[in-house]
Design a protein around this motif. Structure first.
Motif, PDB file in Angstrom:
ATOM      1  N   TYR A 274      41.100   0.342 106.797  1.00 11.92           N
ATOM      2  CA  TYR A 274      42.500   0.782 106.666  1.00 11.92           C
ATOM      3  C   TYR A 274      42.857   1.942 107.595  1.00 11.92           C
ATOM      4  O   TYR A 274      43.484   2.909 107.184  1.00 11.92           O
ATOM      5  N   LEU A 319      49.078   7.723 105.085  1.00 11.00           N
ATOM      6  CA  LEU A 319      49.587   7.019 103.919  1.00 11.00           C
ATOM      7  C   LEU A 319      48.752   5.767 103.727  1.00 11.00           C
ATOM      8  O   LEU A 319      48.040   5.348 104.636  1.00 11.00           O
ATOM      9  N   PRO A 320      48.838   5.141 102.550  1.00  8.34           N
ATOM     10  CA  PRO A 320      48.199   3.837 102.401  1.00  8.34           C
ATOM     11  C   PRO A 320      48.703   2.899 103.500  1.00  8.34           C
ATOM     12  O   PRO A 320      49.863   2.991 103.921  1.00  8.34           O
ATOM     13  N   GLU A 322      49.810  -0.062 103.960  1.00  4.97           N
ATOM     14  CA  GLU A 322      51.078  -0.795 103.866  1.00  4.97           C
ATOM     15  C   GLU A 322      52.281   0.109 104.068  1.00  4.97           C
ATOM     16  O   GLU A 322      53.303  -0.313 104.582  1.00  4.97           O
TER      17      GLU A 322
ATOM     18  N   THR B  89      53.312  12.874  98.574  1.00  5.61           N
ATOM     19  CA  THR B  89      52.494  11.811  99.137  1.00  5.61           C
ATOM     20  C   THR B  89      51.211  11.670  98.330  1.00  5.61           C
ATOM     21  O   THR B  89      50.816  12.591  97.600  1.00  5.61           O
ATOM     22  N   LEU B  90      50.562  10.534  98.511  1.00  4.60           N
ATOM     23  CA  LEU B  90      49.324  10.258  97.791  1.00  4.60           C
ATOM     24  C   LEU B  90      48.279  11.329  98.083  1.00  4.60           C
ATOM     25  O   LEU B  90      47.569  11.782  97.185  1.00  4.60           O
ATOM     26  N   ILE B  91      48.202  11.744  99.347  1.00  5.28           N
ATOM     27  CA  ILE B  91      47.179  12.719  99.715  1.00  5.28           C
ATOM     28  C   ILE B  91      47.455  14.067  99.061  1.00  5.28           C
ATOM     29  O   ILE B  91      46.539  14.741  98.581  1.00  5.28           O
ATOM     30  N   LEU B  95      45.048  16.104  96.575  1.00  4.45           N
ATOM     31  CA  LEU B  95      44.608  17.481  96.806  1.00  4.45           C
ATOM     32  C   LEU B  95      44.949  18.374  95.605  1.00  4.45           C
ATOM     33  O   LEU B  95      44.160  19.248  95.224  1.00  4.45           O
ATOM     34  N   HIS B 109      46.030   1.815  92.058  1.00  2.56           N
ATOM     35  CA  HIS B 109      47.175   2.001  92.950  1.00  2.56           C
ATOM     36  C   HIS B 109      47.685   0.641  93.418  1.00  2.56           C
ATOM     37  O   HIS B 109      46.893  -0.266  93.634  1.00  2.56           O
ATOM     38  N   PRO B 110      49.010   0.495  93.576  1.00  5.57           N
ATOM     39  CA  PRO B 110      49.532  -0.822  93.988  1.00  5.57           C
ATOM     40  C   PRO B 110      49.229  -1.211  95.440  1.00  5.57           C
ATOM     41  O   PRO B 110      49.434  -2.359  95.803  1.00  5.57           O
ATOM     42  N   HIS B 111      48.751  -0.261  96.270  1.00  3.06           N
ATOM     43  CA  HIS B 111      48.517  -0.604  97.672  1.00  3.06           C
ATOM     44  C   HIS B 111      47.031  -0.716  97.998  1.00  3.06           C
ATOM     45  O   HIS B 111      46.241   0.180  97.670  1.00  3.06           O
ATOM     46  N   GLY B 113      43.671  -0.316  99.742  1.00  2.00           N
ATOM     47  CA  GLY B 113      43.116   0.753 100.575  1.00  2.00           C
ATOM     48  C   GLY B 113      43.522   2.154 100.136  1.00  2.00           C
ATOM     49  O   GLY B 113      42.994   3.139 100.649  1.00  2.00           O
ATOM     50  N   ALA B 114      44.448   2.258  99.189  1.00  2.82           N
ATOM     51  CA  ALA B 114      44.943   3.582  98.799  1.00  2.82           C
ATOM     52  C   ALA B 114      43.851   4.405  98.114  1.00  2.82           C
ATOM     53  O   ALA B 114      43.788   5.624  98.279  1.00  2.82           O
ATOM     54  N   LEU B 117      41.540   5.867 100.681  1.00  2.00           N
ATOM     55  CA  LEU B 117      42.199   6.995 101.334  1.00  2.00           C
ATOM     56  C   LEU B 117      42.093   8.249 100.473  1.00  2.00           C
ATOM     57  O   LEU B 117      41.737   9.321 100.953  1.00  2.00           O
ATOM     58  N   LYS B 121      39.634  12.619 100.357  1.00  2.00           N
ATOM     59  CA  LYS B 121      40.232  13.958 100.276  1.00  2.00           C
ATOM     60  C   LYS B 121      39.764  14.747  99.065  1.00  2.00           C
ATOM     61  O   LYS B 121      40.292  15.816  98.793  1.00  2.00           O
TER      62      LYS B 121
END
Lengths: 427, 318
Positions: A274, A319-320, A322, B89-91, B95, B109-111, B113-114, B117, B121
């Protein structure tokens, strides 16, 4: 009266398709004389000894996004201009997909004024084909042309209404304006982040069939037959689209095609875990597609290699996958990335510069892009073999979103001259 | 002890010996759970945060119960309603949570690879409770444990995975896990719900359910994910049930002792006939839920051991 004599050069001539020793005399910003002798008498000129390195016409990069107006924090004319000079790009042809879109003579004039003040290289602006790139009403193509727009494009926004598109193409044809299209069936590719196949399925990412590109191309070819417009495809990235392009050219339609350097040097697997810096539009393709497209460039079926320079800030990439923004910067890595094809013996240097400089010049009716007497002295001197490892923080672009961070590349620009004046390189 | 991973993000990067180690431990936890033996010392003093960016009742409850049985302090955060709505944001969310020093972070998570990611962190151990259409490792592990207990082994079995494979992270994790353990995998789905390139995964692909089910040991049904469908993938639910719904007639093509599985929640009458789902001689669906708690206990136990080892001995305040 300033004169410069480049001696002891390896001249890359994309017109004659030759690569050999010689010298070039530049006078008053133009190429005054070309010598087969590598060390002719200097007379009154300042001599630059090229030490056997390559001297080629400066790159003309069609489709560069400079984020002015709207997002100057991502890229300004100053930063893009410096990045271009450092990358051996002497002309940038800018995209109108800014905020707001460049769709009126007034915004176009703003761009020209900013470029004039800040960029050390030539900047030629493109304008939107439809207002706001919305695909509903054509822009003032005539006024924009008078104001200096060299081509008309809605960039990656496809005009879905074929009635609107047909009228815009017809109107553009009446003014002999160049239209640049993005071929992608918009509904099929809606929401897609990668190309469909084993990798996309493994990663569970929304994907589009590579066929969406050919569907877009087939539609546009039909519209060209209908309207007779002069048309360039921004990027052809799949093997399946090539026969249609070949046929359209053979049938005498006024069509040319380009490809971004990333699609020539990377494939879908580079996305790996990703990695959003590899998220591009259209998405990276399979290795089979990449090889087919490289071959099409070598054969001349695909006319132009461009960087598709698209600055994105860190936030829009962290970001993710997508949700992350698409696109990569490329002005400074265009040449070393393209040289990967040369080092892999897939294309020779004159043919590479035919795609990087000569064909873009011809498409836009420019005098540059060639080593010919009387042509503007937009020149680059580069060492095609010099190895280096790219550190993205060293890029001059304001945005550092390159997929080549940490990559081992070969090819360094030693000097860049625009109209005979040095804009990059050691004094 | 051969489980070395820092996070449990997916099956893809697990070695077969790690899978076996985890299943062995989970197996003993399953027995202890039945006997009512508590293990409150294993995760005592540790904080587990369940972060669900997507609705879940079953998986979240299972993780919560697993953590509590091992003595962790468990906190649930429903993320759909919180900071994401405020534009964080997710990041940044990661944090922020990381600064609260949790030990175990369970994330859905709905995405795709999230969760990977996010794991880059934070300092704690991250468990993927499902990311988009990518992976759902604890589901595959609990399925594997259920199969192993029912069939006595987890290799050389013929296993059919049927239904909405395109939208299923459960299918992806199962294909990887069951493949790593050397089983024969058959995928059955209408062509619109079969992701492209599946035949390159070393599996057999079927569009006809009767053919696909022939002589299999395990029938794994998938939920039709209506909420993920943004267009017509199938003409109607009744046609889907007619062609791909598991009923006694279709199940007759499988081996006589074939077991029926479903990750839940079920759409009765869409992908599975209610009488099959409730047939205690064939269906192991309730056992899957039971194994879920055991597998999650084992996963958190192993990750906590690795975390403690990485952090070194803890100073005790007196």
């Amino acid at each position: 009266m300033t004169a410069t004599l480049f001696t002891n050069a390896r001249l890359i001539d994309p017109v004659a398709l030759t690569d050999g020793e010689g010298a070039i005399l530049v006078r008053d910003g133009k190429i005054a004389e070309i010598f087969e002798d590598a060390n002719p008498a200097a007379s009154d000129a300042t001599v630059i000894d090229c030490q056997g390195l390559c001297l080629a016409p400066g790159i003309i990069d069609i489709g560069v996004k400079v984020s002015e107006p709207g997002e100057r924090h991502k890229e300004s004319f100053r930063s893009a201009g410096r990045a271009a000079a450092a990358g051996g790009v002497t002309t940038i042809v800018t995209r109108p997909d800014t905020l707001p879109a460049i769709d009126t003579p007034e915004t176009l004039e703003f761009v020209e004024r900013r470029a004039q003040a800040d960029a050390p290289v030539h900047v030629l602006p493109m304008a939107a084909l439809t207002k706001g790139r919305q695909g509903r009403e054509m822009t003032e193509i005539g006024f924009l042309q008078d104001a200096g727009a060299v081509a008309f494009t809605d960039c990656d926004s496809v005009v879905t209404n074929t009635k609107v598109y047909a009228r815009a193409l017809t109107y553009a044809r009446s003014l002999d304006a160049l239209v640049i299209g993005h071929v992608q069936e918009p509904l099929l590719s809606d929401g897609a982040a990668v190309t469909s196949g084993k990798f996309a399925s493994l990663r569970g990412l929304p994907a589009v069939s590579p066929m969406a590109e050919r569907m877009g191309l087939d539609r546009d070819i039909s519209l060209l037959e209908m309207t007779g417009a002069r048309y360039h495809v921004d990027q052809i990235t799949t093997a399946r689209a090539l026969p249609a392009l070949e046929r359209a050219k053979r049938n005498g339609l006024r069509i040319t095609a380009g490809v971004g350097v990333h699609h020539l040097t990377l494939n879908e697997l580079d996305v790996a875990d990703y990695r959003t810096f590899f998220k591009l539009k259209p998405p990276l393709r399979s290795e089979e597609d990449r090889l087919a497209v490289v071959q099409a460039v070598a054969e001349g079926l695909i006319d132009i290699i461009c960087s598709m320079h698209t600055p994105q800030d860190e936030e829009s990439k962290r970001l993710p996958f997508e949700e992350a923004a698409s696109g990569a910067v490329g002005l400074e890595t265009l040449l070393p990335a393209a040289l990967r094809l040369y080092h892999a013996e897939m294309i020779d240097l004159p043919r590479l510069f035919r795609a990087l400089a000569l064909n873009p010049a011809r498409l836009l009716g420019l005098g540059g892009g060639r080593l010919s007497e009387g042509a503007p002295a937009d020149l680059i001197l580069f060492d095609p073999d010099a190895p280096f490892q790219l550190d993205r923080t060293s890029l001059l672009s304001k945005s550092k979103n390159t997929p080549f961070d940490g990559a081992r590349l070969q090819g360094k620009v030693i000097g860049t001259w625009v109209d005979g004046a040095k804009v990059w390189g050691a004094k | 002890m051969t489980f070395r991973a820092r996070h449990l993000l997916g099956i893809e990067h697990l070695h077969p010996t790690e899978i076996t180690a985890l299943l062995d431990l989970a197996d003993s936890y399953a027995d202890h759970n039945r006997k009512g033996i508590a293990h409150r010392d294993v995760l005592s003093g540790m904080t587990q945060i369940n972060m669900f960016f997507e609705n879940s009742t079953r998986t979240q409850a299972s993780f919560e119960l697993a953590g509590k049985r091992l003595g962790a302090d468990v906190m649930n955060m429903g993320m759909q309603a919180s900071s994401i709505k405020k534009g964080e944001t997710l990041i940044d969310t990661a944090l922020t949570l990381n600064a609260m020093r949790p030990d175990l972070l369970v994330v859905r998570h709905p995405h795709s690879g999230a969760v990977d990611l996010l794991s880059q962190k934070v300092n704690c151990a991250v468990l993927n409770a499902g990311d988009g259409k990518h992976e759902h490792p604890t589901q595959a592990l609990l399925d594997a444990l259920t199969i192993r207990r029912a069939k006595g082994r987890l290799h050389r079995l013929s296993i059919a995975i049927c239904g909405d494979i395109a939208h299923s992270r459960v299918a992806r994790s199962n294909i990887m896990l069951l493949g790593k353990m050397e089983n024969r995998i058959r995928l059955i789905a209408p062509a619109t719900l079969m992701p492209s390139g599946m035949d390159e995964f070393g599996v057999e692909v079927f569009e006809n359910m009767e053919e696909g089910l022939k002589d299999v040991d395990v029938v794994m049904m998938l939920r039709l994910q209506k909420e993920r469908m943004d267009g017509g993938f199938i003409p109607s639910e009744r046609e889907y049930f007619h062609r791909y719904g598991l009923n006694a007639e279709k199940l007759a093509h499988a081996k006589e002792d074939a077991i029926v599985m479903h990750p839940g929640p079920m759409n009765r009458g869409v992908e599975i006939d209610g009488t099959i789902a409730d047939d205690i001689n064939r269906s192991v669906i309730q056992e899957q839920v039971e194994m879920g708690v055991a597998v999650r206990m084992a996963a958190m136990d192993l990750l906590a051991r690795n975390l403690r080892q990485a952090r070194g001995p803890k100073e005790v305040m007196v």
